[in-house]
Each structure stands twice: as structure tokens, then as C-alpha cells.
Design a protein around this motif. Structure first.
Motif, PDB file in Angstrom:
ATOM      1  N   TRP A 160       0.812  -1.221   0.000  1.00 31.69           N
ATOM      2  CA  TRP A 160       0.000   0.000   0.000  1.00 31.69           C
ATOM      3  C   TRP A 160       0.845   1.271   0.000  1.00 31.69           C
ATOM      4  CZ3 TRP A 160      -4.610   1.474  -1.361  1.00 31.69           C
ATOM      5  CH2 TRP A 160      -5.590   0.492  -1.552  1.00 31.69           C
ATOM      6  N   ARG A 161       2.104   1.186   0.426  1.00 24.06           N
ATOM      7  CA  ARG A 161       2.988   2.348   0.232  1.00 24.06           C
ATOM      8  C   ARG A 161       3.146   2.605  -1.262  1.00 24.06           C
ATOM      9  NH1 ARG A 161       7.082   5.677   2.264  1.00 24.06           N
ATOM     10  NH2 ARG A 161       6.709   5.038   4.408  1.00 24.06           N
ATOM     11  N   LEU A 162       3.346   1.529  -2.011  1.00 21.19           N
ATOM     12  CA  LEU A 162       3.435   1.647  -3.465  1.00 21.19           C
ATOM     13  C   LEU A 162       2.093   2.098  -4.055  1.00 21.19           C
ATOM     14  CD1 LEU A 162       4.711   1.086  -6.291  1.00 21.19           C
ATOM     15  CD2 LEU A 162       3.910  -1.283  -6.029  1.00 21.19           C
ATOM     16  N   ASP A 249      -8.118   7.754   9.061  1.00 22.75           N
ATOM     17  CA  ASP A 249      -7.014   7.406   8.159  1.00 22.75           C
ATOM     18  C   ASP A 249      -7.423   7.622   6.698  1.00 22.75           C
ATOM     19  OD1 ASP A 249      -5.409   6.705  10.249  1.00 22.75           O
ATOM     20  OD2 ASP A 249      -5.504   4.539   9.914  1.00 22.75           O
ATOM     21  N   HIS A 250      -8.660   7.245   6.382  1.00 18.46           N
ATOM     22  CA  HIS A 250      -9.150   7.441   5.012  1.00 18.46           C
ATOM     23  C   HIS A 250      -9.108   8.920   4.623  1.00 18.46           C
ATOM     24  CE1 HIS A 250     -11.661   3.513   5.556  1.00 18.46           C
ATOM     25  NE2 HIS A 250     -10.406   3.258   5.242  1.00 18.46           N
ATOM     26  N   PHE A 257      -3.983  12.606  -1.464  1.00 19.55           N
ATOM     27  CA  PHE A 257      -4.329  12.428  -2.886  1.00 19.55           C
ATOM     28  C   PHE A 257      -4.681  13.769  -3.529  1.00 19.55           C
ATOM     29  CE2 PHE A 257      -6.010   7.926  -1.754  1.00 19.55           C
ATOM     30  CZ  PHE A 257      -4.729   7.405  -1.839  1.00 19.55           C
ATOM     31  N   ARG A 258      -5.490  14.563  -2.827  1.00 22.85           N
ATOM     32  CA  ARG A 258      -5.915  15.854  -3.391  1.00 22.85           C
ATOM     33  C   ARG A 258      -4.734  16.795  -3.596  1.00 22.85           C
ATOM     34  NH1 ARG A 258     -11.169  16.417  -4.177  1.00 22.85           N
ATOM     35  NH2 ARG A 258     -12.754  15.430  -2.831  1.00 22.85           N
ATOM     36  N   LYS A 259      -3.747  16.686  -2.736  1.00 21.57           N
ATOM     37  CA  LYS A 259      -2.550  17.537  -2.862  1.00 21.57           C
ATOM     38  C   LYS A 259      -1.588  17.006  -3.921  1.00 21.57           C
ATOM     39  CE  LYS A 259      -2.543  19.208   1.933  1.00 21.57           C
ATOM     40  NZ  LYS A 259      -1.812  19.146   3.237  1.00 21.57           N
ATOM     41  N   GLY A 260      -1.836  15.775  -4.374  1.00 26.79           N
ATOM     42  CA  GLY A 260      -0.911  15.172  -5.325  1.00 26.79           C
ATOM     43  C   GLY A 260       0.417  14.830  -4.698  1.00 26.79           C
ATOM     44  N   ASP A 261       0.420  14.669  -3.360  1.00 31.12           N
ATOM     45  CA  ASP A 261       1.648  14.375  -2.608  1.00 31.12           C
ATOM     46  C   ASP A 261       1.839  12.861  -2.556  1.00 31.12           C
ATOM     47  OD1 ASP A 261       3.711  14.063  -0.803  1.00 31.12           O
ATOM     48  OD2 ASP A 261       2.952  15.555   0.616  1.00 31.12           O
ATOM     49  N   ALA A 267       3.038   6.913   2.500  1.00 28.61           N
ATOM     50  CA  ALA A 267       3.341   6.714   3.917  1.00 28.61           C
ATOM     51  C   ALA A 267       2.065   6.552   4.741  1.00 28.61           C
ATOM     52  CB  ALA A 267       4.156   7.903   4.433  1.00 28.61           C
ATOM     53  N   VAL A 268       1.061   7.378   4.464  1.00 27.77           N
ATOM     54  CA  VAL A 268      -0.209   7.305   5.199  1.00 27.77           C
ATOM     55  C   VAL A 268      -0.918   5.980   4.910  1.00 27.77           C
ATOM     56  CG1 VAL A 268      -2.513   8.320   5.394  1.00 27.77           C
ATOM     57  CG2 VAL A 268      -0.513   9.801   5.343  1.00 27.77           C
TER      58      VAL A 268
END
Length: 298
Positions: A160-162, A249-250, A257-261, A267-268
């Protein structure tokens, strides 16, 4: 002179007005009663299916479920998919226990289908790690070891990190809005204490993210590992908890995701799975079902 009775439309309108004016508490109780009825119907169907699989007779040997071929045609889905869904449900709900046999001939007769699709569904279940083929016994429900489940949590966390990184690069604004709506629905399910609804929505949330990665090996592997952890839970005293923390967490995942980070999203997402592992261990500890040497297992 007797007053004429209202016509169909008028009766429907009166009925709607009466329902609309019912007290809120009555409507909620009525909804709860309907849910109980649905659970009872599912229980009865599962009872008949399991009784037949274990060698008993149900309903005079006649199928107790609708014609799956008609259902497959109506939903435009392969018959194997429906059979897989039914068998997976019976296994993960604990209706079929570890060591129980899945008899091809019995299943084919029960669902009024040929043995070919049953065989294919069992093959897929074997690949997913839910069943295994034992010489001289055939296909049986697999017993999952605690050590395997704990290791699988670690593998899922790395996956899930990937997945989180790739999803952050690929998710569209519309898809992220869809994730936001799922989070809101999960909040509502938690508030209503509707755990079944929460898990359905939680699965949709993670499946949507996984699909957005476009990474097929990731999609297949994470799904397989989730199924195996669910199988262990159905065979153990582990209980579910921490639903609000999961949904928090979600939100963190969606924010990244919204930040495109991509790095933060990865990591999250990894931490989300590891926190799930910690809750899982805590639930086993609480139930007194954790071996004394569990530290060496994890």
C-alpha cells in the motif's frame, strides 16, 4: 348512501401521506425490522446450503437458491463470478469451517449448474488462498495460521505504500470526489452501528484506490491478502474495532491524494495497514487468543 372507495392512485397517495407522517422512531424501527428479516432469509439459505454440503438433506434435495444461470444473464455476469461470490461468502462468514469439504457434485446439484463452473470457482478460491486441495479428500477450506496473517499485514503495508504513491499520481478529481462520498457514507454507517454497510463501503473505498493505480499485480495481490486475513478472522476470536480511527485514516489518505503528494500518500496508506495490524493483535489479546510467543511471530 355509501361513500365510494378511492381509486388506486388515491389510495397510493393516502398511503404515502400516512408513511410520510409516521414518527421518525417508528420509521427507523421498521427499517431495522426489515434488515433483521433480510439477515434471517440469508441465514436460512446459508443453512440449507451448508447442510447439503456437509452431507445432510435440505428442502428435499431441491435447490434453495434462485437459478444462478438466470441471475447471471440478468446481471450480465459470468456464472463463475456468481458461484465464486456465493462460495466466498459462505467461507468468510464462517458457514463453512476450516477443513470442510467443497463437494463439486453436491454444489452443482444444489445450485442446479454443471460441475465445470464449480471446478473453476474452486480453482480461483485456491489461488486466493481460501481453499486447498488435499489428496484423497479433495477441496477443503484452508486453515490460516496466525504467523501467516501477521506477515501478510506487513506485506500489505509495503504494497500500500506503493499503491498510495501511484494512486496520488493517477486519481482524477471525479474519483477523489467519489472517495469523499464513500467516507461520508462510512461515517453514517458507523453512526447507525451498521457494521455490514461499513465493511461494504470500506471495500469499495480501497478497491477504487487500487483500481486507480492501474497496477494489476498490486490489485490482485492486495485483494488476495485481504481475503486471507478475513478468513483467519472467521476462524478465530478476533473482533473488529476502531472504525472511526480507520475513517480518519481514510481522510488523511484522501487529503494527500488531493494535494498530489505521492510520498505522503504512500506513507499514510502504509501506516493505515500497520495500525490495522496493531488493532488485530489487540483484539486477539483481549479475547485471550494470542499465543505467549506472539512477539517472535510478528
Amino acid at each position: 348512501m355509501r361513500k365510494p372507495s378511492p381509486g388506486r392512485e388515491a389510495r397510493h397517495h393516502l398511503s404515502f401521506r400516512r408513511r410520510r407522517n409516521l414518527p421518525e422512531a417508528y420509521r427507523k424501527n421498521n427499517l431495522r425490522f426489515c434488515k433483521i428479516c433480510n439477515h434471517y432469509i440469508n441465514y436460512v439459505n446459508n443453512y440449507h446450503i451448508v447442510l447439503t454440503l456437509l452431507g445432510g438433506e435440505a428442502n428435499g434435495g431441491r435447490p434453495v437458491t434462485p437459478d444462478l444461470r438466470q441471475e447471471a444473464n440478468r446481471e450480465d455476469r459470468p456464472l463463475v463470478d456468481l458461484l465464486l461470490e456465493r462460495l466466498e461468502h459462505l467461507i468468510l462468514e464462517g458457514n463453512l469451517k476450516a477443513g470442510d469439504r467443497l463437494k463439486e457434485k453436491t454444489l452443482a446439484a444444489q445450485w442446479d449448474v454443471s460441475r465445470g463452473p464449480i471446478r473453476e470457482a474452486c480453482r480461483i478460491l485456491q489461488e486466493a488462498g481460501l481453499v486447498e486441495v488435499v489428496p484423497n479428500r479433495g477441496v477443503i477450506v484452508r486453515r490460516v495460521k496466525l504467523q501467516d496473517v501477521l506477515h501478510e499485514y506487513d506485506v500489505r503495508a509495503a504494497l500500500w505504500r506503493l499503491g498510495g504513491r501511484e494512486a496520488a499520481r493517477n486519481l482524477s478529481h471525479r474519483q477523489m470526489d467519489g472517495l469523499d462520498r464513500l467516507i461520508a457514507k462510512m461515517d453514517a454507517a458507523i453512526g447507525d452501528n451498521d457494521i455490514d454497510a461499513y465493511f461494504r463501503l470500506n471495500t469499495q473505498f480501497h478497491d477504487a484506490i487500487a483500481s486507480a493505480t492501474g497496477n494489476r499485480p498490486f490489485i490482485v495481490l492486495q485483494r488476495r491478502l485481504v481475503l486471507q486475513s478475513h478468513l483467519f478472522r472467521s476462524q478465530s476470536l478476533a473482533t473488529e474495532s476502531g472504525f472511526r480511527e480507520r475513517n480518519d485514516d481514510h481522510r488523511l489518505m484522501l487529503e494527500a491524494f488531493r494535494k498530489g503528494d505521492a510520498e505522503t500518500a504512500g506513507a499514510v496508506s502504509e501506516e493505515h495497514v500497520l495500525r490495522g495490524k496493531a488493532r488485530f493483535i489487540a483484539s486477539l489479546e483481549k479475547a485471550g487468543a494470542l499465543p505467549a510467543n506472539h512477539d517472535s511471530l510478528s
